[in-house]
Design an enzyme around this catalytic site. Structure first.
Site, PDB file in Angstrom:
ATOM      1  N   HIS A   1       3.704   1.675  -1.688  1.00  6.96           N
ATOM      2  CA  HIS A   1       3.891   2.012  -3.148  1.00  6.96           C
ATOM      3  C   HIS A   1       2.545   2.480  -3.865  1.00  6.96           C
ATOM      4  O   HIS A   1       2.759   3.519  -4.641  1.00  6.96           O
ATOM      5  CB  HIS A   1       4.291   0.874  -3.935  1.00  6.96           C
ATOM      6  CG  HIS A   1       5.709   0.085  -3.261  1.00  6.96           C
ATOM      7  ND1 HIS A   1       5.832  -1.124  -2.754  1.00  6.96           N
ATOM      8  CD2 HIS A   1       6.982   0.555  -3.417  1.00  6.96           C
ATOM      9  CE1 HIS A   1       6.862  -1.335  -2.405  1.00  6.96           C
ATOM     10  NE2 HIS A   1       7.960  -0.148  -2.860  1.00  6.96           N
TER      11      HIS A   1
ATOM     12  N   GLN B   1       0.692  -1.369  -0.024  1.00 10.84           N
ATOM     13  CA  GLN B   1       0.122  -0.061   0.011  1.00 10.84           C
ATOM     14  C   GLN B   1       0.779   1.324   0.071  1.00 10.84           C
ATOM     15  O   GLN B   1       0.500   2.416  -0.577  1.00 10.84           O
ATOM     16  CB  GLN B   1      -0.879  -0.056   1.172  1.00 10.84           C
ATOM     17  CG  GLN B   1      -1.805   1.089   1.110  1.00 10.84           C
ATOM     18  CD  GLN B   1      -2.821   1.188  -0.046  1.00 10.84           C
ATOM     19  OE1 GLN B   1      -3.269   0.102  -0.538  1.00 10.84           O
ATOM     20  NE2 GLN B   1      -2.870   2.404  -0.789  1.00 10.84           N
TER      21      GLN B   1
ATOM     22  N   GLN C   1      22.868  -2.218  -5.641  1.00 12.92           N
ATOM     23  CA  GLN C   1      22.605  -1.785  -4.594  1.00 12.92           C
ATOM     24  C   GLN C   1      22.538  -2.765  -3.237  1.00 12.92           C
ATOM     25  O   GLN C   1      22.275  -2.468  -2.202  1.00 12.92           O
ATOM     26  CB  GLN C   1      21.479  -0.680  -4.320  1.00 12.92           C
ATOM     27  CG  GLN C   1      19.884  -1.668  -4.554  1.00 12.92           C
ATOM     28  CD  GLN C   1      18.776  -0.327  -4.777  1.00 12.92           C
ATOM     29  OE1 GLN C   1      18.806   0.191  -5.761  1.00 12.92           O
ATOM     30  NE2 GLN C   1      18.204  -0.565  -3.827  1.00 12.92           N
TER      31      GLN C   1
ATOM     32  N   LYS D   1      10.173   6.335   4.527  1.00 11.56           N
ATOM     33  CA  LYS D   1      11.107   5.141   5.298  1.00 11.56           C
ATOM     34  C   LYS D   1      12.358   5.280   4.967  1.00 11.56           C
ATOM     35  O   LYS D   1      13.354   5.043   5.880  1.00 11.56           O
ATOM     36  CB  LYS D   1      10.267   3.923   5.069  1.00 11.56           C
ATOM     37  CG  LYS D   1      10.788   2.734   5.717  1.00 11.56           C
ATOM     38  CD  LYS D   1      10.130   1.586   5.464  1.00 11.56           C
ATOM     39  CE  LYS D   1      10.376   0.926   4.241  1.00 11.56           C
ATOM     40  NZ  LYS D   1      11.753   0.417   4.033  1.00 11.56           N
ATOM     41  N   ASP D   2      12.653   5.489   3.675  1.00 13.66           N
ATOM     42  CA  ASP D   2      14.318   5.358   3.241  1.00 13.66           C
ATOM     43  C   ASP D   2      14.682   7.000   3.345  1.00 13.66           C
ATOM     44  O   ASP D   2      15.136   7.438   2.262  1.00 13.66           O
ATOM     45  CB  ASP D   2      14.205   4.857   1.830  1.00 13.66           C
ATOM     46  CG  ASP D   2      13.962   3.247   2.018  1.00 13.66           C
ATOM     47  OD1 ASP D   2      14.766   2.743   2.325  1.00 13.66           O
ATOM     48  OD2 ASP D   2      12.973   2.849   1.623  1.00 13.66           O
TER      49      ASP D   2
ATOM     50  N   SER E   1       8.557  -4.402   1.462  1.00 10.49           N
ATOM     51  CA  SER E   1       8.438  -5.434   0.521  1.00 10.49           C
ATOM     52  C   SER E   1       9.208  -6.510   1.437  1.00 10.49           C
ATOM     53  O   SER E   1       8.758  -7.883   1.234  1.00 10.49           O
ATOM     54  CB  SER E   1       9.284  -5.268  -0.484  1.00 10.49           C
ATOM     55  OG  SER E   1       8.980  -4.271  -1.250  1.00 10.49           O
TER      56      SER E   1
ATOM     57  N   MET F   1       5.705  -0.367   6.314  1.00 10.80           N
ATOM     58  CA  MET F   1       5.438  -1.234   5.177  1.00 10.80           C
ATOM     59  C   MET F   1       6.705  -1.422   4.429  1.00 10.80           C
ATOM     60  O   MET F   1       7.299  -0.341   4.258  1.00 10.80           O
ATOM     61  CB  MET F   1       4.261  -0.578   4.321  1.00 10.80           C
ATOM     62  CG  MET F   1       2.657  -0.710   4.966  1.00 10.80           C
ATOM     63  SD  MET F   1       1.521  -0.426   3.744  1.00 10.80           S
ATOM     64  CE  MET F   1       0.062  -0.668   4.819  1.00 10.80           C
TER      65      MET F   1
END
Length: 292
Positions: free
Chosen positions: A47, A45, A71, A161-162, A198, A196
């Protein structure tokens, strides 16, 4: 592999940059805007919310789905990263069939052996993730810069988040004088407030529920930071994970939001943020929270 299945989905799906570039040329006018949402797939969600913001602000939206090998400093981490392209396309088509999807093979983005370009991010890359994942941000910069060159977006959307990655991409855009606005979007959380990701799909139901301790610890540290020094708060966070054998704390750092340098002594004129990376057995999760 899924070509027959994909052909049944009423969407614009491209596997090669040449065809994507031609399509974007055919729909772009002098006044039109294009939004880009770079992803590594295994969509959730969070994304989808980036896509929704892009659709609200742009005439066209491109979503890239590509697990970028440069990466990952750990080959095992790359190998186990979830790849769910069929489900990803279902989610995107359920949101909007007008979204343009770019899902290239590695050779379409990297000509020859995948390798990273070297970037100078003015030291932003040396903190936190950069310390524990050598070369990570060169890989991120390489692939994001390549996507920007291919899509030529007006706006590009990234989750907070990042946060370190977000600041680094903004720095790359500024230093390379790229004509794209980098937009940071709020973190989406599960019911138990786990950010959230992955990678959450790699957790067992029990681990996923117990991982709520990460956000609870951040909230607690935010409250403590109003009264105590960064050093004391950090020590308290470390104690939480020392007493919980199901989790391994890789780092917890309170840093200046702008420079990402560790907070040594609090200043009223600066904005601070807490960053954390935790292993739940062999699954690595990160999170962050503003402390102001």
């Amino acid at each position: 592999m899924f070509a027959d299945y994909f052909n049944k989905i009423p969407m614009h799906i491209f596997y090669g940059k040449a065809a994507l570039i031609e399509h974007l040329k055919s729909i772009k006018t002098n006044s039109s805007t294009i939004g880009l949402v770079p992803t590594m797939g295994a969509l959730h969600q969070g994304h989808l919310s980036l896509m929704q913001q892009s659709m609200a602000n742009n005439d066209a939206t491109v979503v890239s789905i590509f697990v970028n090998p440069t990466q990952f400093n750990n080959p095992e981490d790359l190998a186990k990263y979830p790849r769910t392209l069929e489900d990803d396309l279902n989610q995107i088509s359920g949101l909007c069939t007008e979204i343009i999807v770019y899902a290239p093979p590695t050779e379409d983005l990297y000509e020859g052996k995948p390798s990273s370009q070297f970037f100078d991010f003015d030291g932003l890359e040396n903190q936190m993730e950069g310390k524990f994942r050598p070369g990570h941000f060169n890989g991120v910069g390489t692939i994001v810069k390549r996507l920007f060159e291919i899509v030529q977006p007006t706006n590009a959307y990234f989750g907070e988040k990042d946060f370190q990655q977000l600041q680094i991409i903004k720095k790359m855009v500024a230093k390379n004088k790229m004509k794209v606005l980098v937009v940071g979007c709020p973190i989406h959380r599960e019911r138990n407030q786990l950010a959230m990701s992955s990678r959450n799909a790699l957790l067992s139901p029990k681990e996923r529920q117990e991982a709520s301790i990460i956000y609870k610890t951040l909230i607690d540290s935010k409250e403590k930071f109003q009264k105590f020094s960064a050093k004391i708060v950090t020590e308290e966070v470390e104690k939480v994970f020392q007493n919980n054998s199901n989790f391994t704390l890789e780092y917890y750092q309170i840093a200046d939001e702008k420079t990402l340098l560790p907070c040594i002594r609090k200043s009223k004129n600066k904005s601070y943020r807490a960053f954390i990376a935790v292993f739940v057995h062999n699954v690595r999760l990160i999170d962050t929270i503003s402390l102001n």
